[in-house]
Scaffold this motif. Structure first.
Motif, PDB file in Angstrom:
ATOM      1  N   ASN A   1       0.820  -1.221   0.000  1.00 16.44           N
ATOM      2  CA  ASN A   1       0.000   0.000   0.000  1.00 16.44           C
ATOM      3  C   ASN A   1       0.852   1.269   0.000  1.00 16.44           C
ATOM      4  OD1 ASN A   1      -2.498  -1.385   0.039  1.00 16.44           O
ATOM      5  ND2 ASN A   1      -2.330  -1.660   2.256  1.00 16.44           N
ATOM      6  N   LEU A   2       1.909   1.243  -0.786  1.00 15.09           N
ATOM      7  CA  LEU A   2       2.775   2.412  -0.919  1.00 15.09           C
ATOM      8  C   LEU A   2       2.514   3.069  -2.266  1.00 15.09           C
ATOM      9  CD1 LEU A   2       6.048   0.769   0.430  1.00 15.09           C
ATOM     10  CD2 LEU A   2       4.600   2.402   1.645  1.00 15.09           C
ATOM     11  N   ASP A   3       2.756   4.340  -2.323  1.00 13.16           N
ATOM     12  CA  ASP A   3       2.486   5.098  -3.539  1.00 13.16           C
ATOM     13  C   ASP A   3       3.644   4.922  -4.514  1.00 13.16           C
ATOM     14  OD1 ASP A   3       1.379   6.752  -5.393  1.00 13.16           O
ATOM     15  OD2 ASP A   3       1.985   8.618  -4.379  1.00 13.16           O
ATOM     16  N   ALA A   4       3.725   3.721  -5.105  1.00 11.11           N
ATOM     17  CA  ALA A   4       4.784   3.410  -6.060  1.00 11.11           C
ATOM     18  C   ALA A   4       4.367   2.175  -6.846  1.00 11.11           C
ATOM     19  CB  ALA A   4       6.106   3.168  -5.338  1.00 11.11           C
TER      20      ALA A   4
ATOM     21  N   PHE B   1      10.679  -2.610   5.019  1.00 10.89           N
ATOM     22  CA  PHE B   1      10.710  -1.636   3.931  1.00 10.89           C
ATOM     23  C   PHE B   1      11.837  -0.646   4.168  1.00 10.89           C
ATOM     24  CE2 PHE B   1       9.284   2.699   2.583  1.00 10.89           C
ATOM     25  CZ  PHE B   1       9.450   2.515   1.218  1.00 10.89           C
ATOM     26  N   ILE B   2      12.669  -0.454   3.130  1.00  7.87           N
ATOM     27  CA  ILE B   2      13.722   0.563   3.156  1.00  7.87           C
ATOM     28  C   ILE B   2      13.499   1.492   1.971  1.00  7.87           C
ATOM     29  CG2 ILE B   2      16.205   1.013   3.194  1.00  7.87           C
ATOM     30  CD1 ILE B   2      16.623  -1.905   4.018  1.00  7.87           C
ATOM     31  N   HIS B   3      13.350   2.761   2.268  1.00 10.15           N
ATOM     32  CA  HIS B   3      13.087   3.746   1.224  1.00 10.15           C
ATOM     33  C   HIS B   3      14.330   3.928   0.358  1.00 10.15           C
ATOM     34  CE1 HIS B   3      11.995   7.608  -0.657  1.00 10.15           C
ATOM     35  NE2 HIS B   3      10.743   7.323  -0.314  1.00 10.15           N
ATOM     36  N   ARG B   4      14.108   4.242  -0.917  1.00  8.04           N
ATOM     37  CA  ARG B   4      15.242   4.418  -1.834  1.00  8.04           C
ATOM     38  C   ARG B   4      16.181   5.539  -1.379  1.00  8.04           C
ATOM     39  NH1 ARG B   4      11.506   6.013  -6.404  1.00  8.04           N
ATOM     40  NH2 ARG B   4      12.514   4.300  -7.513  1.00  8.04           N
ATOM     41  N   ASP B   5      15.667   6.557  -0.705  1.00 15.09           N
ATOM     42  CA  ASP B   5      16.552   7.625  -0.216  1.00 15.09           C
ATOM     43  C   ASP B   5      17.537   7.093   0.823  1.00 15.09           C
ATOM     44  OD1 ASP B   5      15.287   9.434  -1.860  1.00 15.09           O
ATOM     45  OD2 ASP B   5      14.003  10.264  -0.270  1.00 15.09           O
ATOM     46  N   ASP B   6      17.073   6.179   1.652  1.00 10.71           N
ATOM     47  CA  ASP B   6      17.975   5.573   2.638  1.00 10.71           C
ATOM     48  C   ASP B   6      18.965   4.626   1.972  1.00 10.71           C
ATOM     49  OD1 ASP B   6      16.852   6.654   5.180  1.00 10.71           O
ATOM     50  OD2 ASP B   6      15.056   5.623   4.461  1.00 10.71           O
TER      51      ASP B   6
ATOM     52  N   GLN C   1      23.842   0.258 -10.978  1.00  8.75           N
ATOM     53  CA  GLN C   1      24.474   0.668 -12.233  1.00  8.75           C
ATOM     54  C   GLN C   1      23.731   0.104 -13.447  1.00  8.75           C
ATOM     55  OE1 GLN C   1      28.483  -0.735 -11.493  1.00  8.75           O
ATOM     56  NE2 GLN C   1      29.155   1.292 -10.800  1.00  8.75           N
ATOM     57  N   SER C   2      23.302  -1.162 -13.344  1.00  7.12           N
ATOM     58  CA  SER C   2      22.611  -1.761 -14.486  1.00  7.12           C
ATOM     59  C   SER C   2      21.213  -1.180 -14.672  1.00  7.12           C
ATOM     60  CB  SER C   2      22.528  -3.280 -14.316  1.00  7.12           C
ATOM     61  OG  SER C   2      21.754  -3.611 -13.176  1.00  7.12           O
ATOM     62  N   ASP C   3      20.539  -0.871 -13.559  1.00  2.00           N
ATOM     63  CA  ASP C   3      19.196  -0.283 -13.648  1.00  2.00           C
ATOM     64  C   ASP C   3      19.227   1.229 -13.815  1.00  2.00           C
ATOM     65  OD1 ASP C   3      18.340  -2.843 -13.236  1.00  2.00           O
ATOM     66  OD2 ASP C   3      17.615  -2.525 -11.191  1.00  2.00           O
ATOM     67  N   ASP C   4      20.413   1.809 -13.596  1.00  2.59           N
ATOM     68  CA  ASP C   4      20.586   3.259 -13.657  1.00  2.59           C
ATOM     69  C   ASP C   4      19.691   3.988 -12.663  1.00  2.59           C
ATOM     70  OD1 ASP C   4      21.879   5.506 -14.610  1.00  2.59           O
ATOM     71  OD2 ASP C   4      20.332   5.924 -16.101  1.00  2.59           O
ATOM     72  N   GLU C   5      19.435   3.324 -11.541  1.00  2.65           N
ATOM     73  CA  GLU C   5      18.648   3.941 -10.477  1.00  2.65           C
ATOM     74  C   GLU C   5      18.778   3.095  -9.206  1.00  2.65           C
ATOM     75  OE1 GLU C   5      14.430   3.860 -10.938  1.00  2.65           O
ATOM     76  OE2 GLU C   5      14.392   1.808 -11.698  1.00  2.65           O
ATOM     77  N   CYS C   6      18.393   3.698  -8.109  1.00  3.76           N
ATOM     78  CA  CYS C   6      18.314   2.968  -6.844  1.00  3.76           C
ATOM     79  C   CYS C   6      16.838   2.829  -6.475  1.00  3.76           C
ATOM     80  CB  CYS C   6      19.070   3.719  -5.748  1.00  3.76           C
ATOM     81  SG  CYS C   6      19.190   2.811  -4.198  1.00  3.76           S
ATOM     82  N   ARG C   7      16.432   1.649  -6.091  1.00  5.02           N
ATOM     83  CA  ARG C   7      15.023   1.391  -5.824  1.00  5.02           C
ATOM     84  C   ARG C   7      14.745   1.243  -4.331  1.00  5.02           C
ATOM     85  NH1 ARG C   7      13.305  -3.033 -10.518  1.00  5.02           N
ATOM     86  NH2 ARG C   7      14.434  -2.054 -12.238  1.00  5.02           N
ATOM     87  N   HIS C   8      13.456   1.266  -4.007  1.00  2.66           N
ATOM     88  CA  HIS C   8      13.034   0.862  -2.672  1.00  2.66           C
ATOM     89  C   HIS C   8      13.324  -0.627  -2.489  1.00  2.66           C
ATOM     90  CE1 HIS C   8      10.851   4.651  -2.569  1.00  2.66           C
ATOM     91  NE2 HIS C   8      10.048   4.274  -3.554  1.00  2.66           N
ATOM     92  N   VAL C   9      13.433  -1.068  -1.236  1.00  2.00           N
ATOM     93  CA  VAL C   9      13.673  -2.485  -0.959  1.00  2.00           C
ATOM     94  C   VAL C   9      12.579  -3.016  -0.035  1.00  2.00           C
ATOM     95  CG1 VAL C   9      15.223  -4.166   0.124  1.00  2.00           C
ATOM     96  CG2 VAL C   9      16.161  -2.315  -1.272  1.00  2.00           C
ATOM     97  N   LEU C  10      11.998  -4.137  -0.426  1.00  2.43           N
ATOM     98  CA  LEU C  10      11.094  -4.899   0.436  1.00  2.43           C
ATOM     99  C   LEU C  10      11.765  -6.231   0.757  1.00  2.43           C
ATOM    100  CD1 LEU C  10       7.605  -4.401  -1.277  1.00  2.43           C
ATOM    101  CD2 LEU C  10       8.322  -3.465   0.934  1.00  2.43           C
ATOM    102  N   ILE C  11      11.771  -6.593   2.040  1.00  2.00           N
ATOM    103  CA  ILE C  11      12.363  -7.862   2.474  1.00  2.00           C
ATOM    104  C   ILE C  11      11.272  -8.672   3.155  1.00  2.00           C
ATOM    105  CG2 ILE C  11      14.163  -8.985   3.834  1.00  2.00           C
ATOM    106  CD1 ILE C  11      15.742  -6.355   3.703  1.00  2.00           C
ATOM    107  N   ALA C  12      10.817  -9.736   2.505  1.00  2.00           N
ATOM    108  CA  ALA C  12       9.730 -10.557   3.041  1.00  2.00           C
ATOM    109  C   ALA C  12      10.243 -11.402   4.201  1.00  2.00           C
ATOM    110  CB  ALA C  12       9.158 -11.453   1.950  1.00  2.00           C
ATOM    111  N   VAL C  13       9.672 -11.196   5.388  1.00  2.00           N
ATOM    112  CA  VAL C  13      10.141 -11.906   6.594  1.00  2.00           C
ATOM    113  C   VAL C  13       9.028 -12.707   7.281  1.00  2.00           C
ATOM    114  CG1 VAL C  13      12.064 -10.337   7.044  1.00  2.00           C
ATOM    115  CG2 VAL C  13       9.786  -9.796   7.962  1.00  2.00           C
TER     116      VAL C  13
END
Length: 323
Positions: free
Chosen positions: A214-217, A304-309, A252-264
């Motif tokens: 439920n994140l705006d992305a 959840f880790i935001h892409r800015d972090d 580098q391959s995606d030319d961007e940094c994304r948010h990270v979700l880690i299913a636990v």
């Protein structure tokens, strides 16, 4: 009618001996099976005897001798179960050695004596465990044995090799820990052999984790790591592997940094339905990886880790620079 003894019957009887800690009786049954009844032992019967010997706390030398005799004397090939029993016995053996050496080290430190001897001994014990893996396990690997060894090494490392006041140093100098390097190498081997892996199994699974967050992305804004169902130690090493070995190249391959979700997960399969993986992996990311802002999303049971972090992490480790 009389019951005709066979390998199945002896296997059951030896297993009962194992359950009641009667190793000598089990050994006598095994000998009678071979010499009196002339029944060729199956690997299942032998594995029951081996488990009985482990419960009786026989030495690793004795256990390894039993396995060698299986092939040499009886012409029966050991299987994955045989080697898994041996691995667990070797891990318990190593844990006992480490506990003894650690206690001696603590005592010498209290007496202001030189404790380096015992520290060296502890590294030797780890080296012996890894040598055992190379000599006995490399041809019998699967997900279970990889997870067993990595998880054991993780907890040994945390208990005996990382000091309690080491928090800040861990995040910046993780590669300096030899045991950590060995765990990473084992995990990489498990991934290469397709027994281990931390990426979501399919695009549908990936999309479901993102949708339930439920994140705006949209789903292309996320990397999704799957840790659900793994032991704590393996999950933490997998997270370390992602940050150390994959993240920079992916950016580098995606030319961007994304948010990270880690299913636990939600702890439904844990004892008393208490979450174990979620708090331990969250703590590991904060204390060892060095990212403090980590959220748990109960909607999809993910960290959840935001892409800015993520960008801040990369910049602080001088991996990549984002404008």
């Amino acid at each position: 009618p009389l019951i005709t003894p066979d390998a199945v019957l002896f296997g059951v009887m030896i297993d009962l001996c194992c359950r009641h800690d009667e190793f000598e009786y089990a050994l006598n049954l095994f000998r009678d099976m071979v010499s009196v009844y002339h029944i060729r032992p199956s690997v299942i019967v032998f594995n029951n005897l081996l488990k009985c010997a482990v419960h009786a706390q026989q030495s690793m030398q004795y256990l390894q001798g039993l396995v060698r005799d299986l092939q040499r004397v009886y012409g029966v090939s050991a299987d994955r179960v045989t080697h898994s029993i041996l691995l667990n016995a070797m891990i318990r053996h190593t844990q006992g050695q480490l506990q003894t050496a650690y206690a001696a080290q603590e005592q010498q430190q209290q007496q202001h004596d030189d404790a380096h001897k015992h520290k060296h001994e502890m590294y030797v014990y780890i080296a012996e465990l890894l040598t055992f893996w190379q000599d006995w396990m490399v041809h019998y690997t699967d997900e279970v044995v990889y997870c067993t060894l990595i998880n054991a090494l993780f907890h040994m490392n945390a208990k005996y090799f990382i000091s309690s006041d080491d928090g800040d140093r861990r995040g910046n100098n993780r590669n300096h820990n030899i045991i950590q390097q060995q765990m990473m190498a084992l995990y990489a081997s498990g991934c290469a052999e397709k027994y281990l892996g931390h990426w979501s199994a399919s695009t549908a699974v990936h999309a479901s984790y993102v949708r339930d967050a439920n994140l705006d992305a949209n789903e292309n804004d996320f990397w999704v790591l799957e840790m659900h169902g793994w032991p704590v130690g393996v999950a933490c090493v997998a997270i370390e592997y992602f940050f150390e070995c994959e993240l920079e190249n992916m950016c580098q391959s995606d030319d961007e940094c994304r948010h990270v979700l880690i299913a636990v997960g939600k702890g439904k399969h844990s004892e008393d339905n208490v979450m174990v993986l979620q708090p331990r992996t969250l703590q590991y990311i904060q204390q060892h990886i060095g990212i403090k802002n980590v959220q748990y999303l109960p909607e999809n049971a993910c960290l959840f880790i935001h892409r800015d972090d993520m960008k801040s992490y990369l910049q602080s480790h001088k991996l990549l620079n984002f404008a």
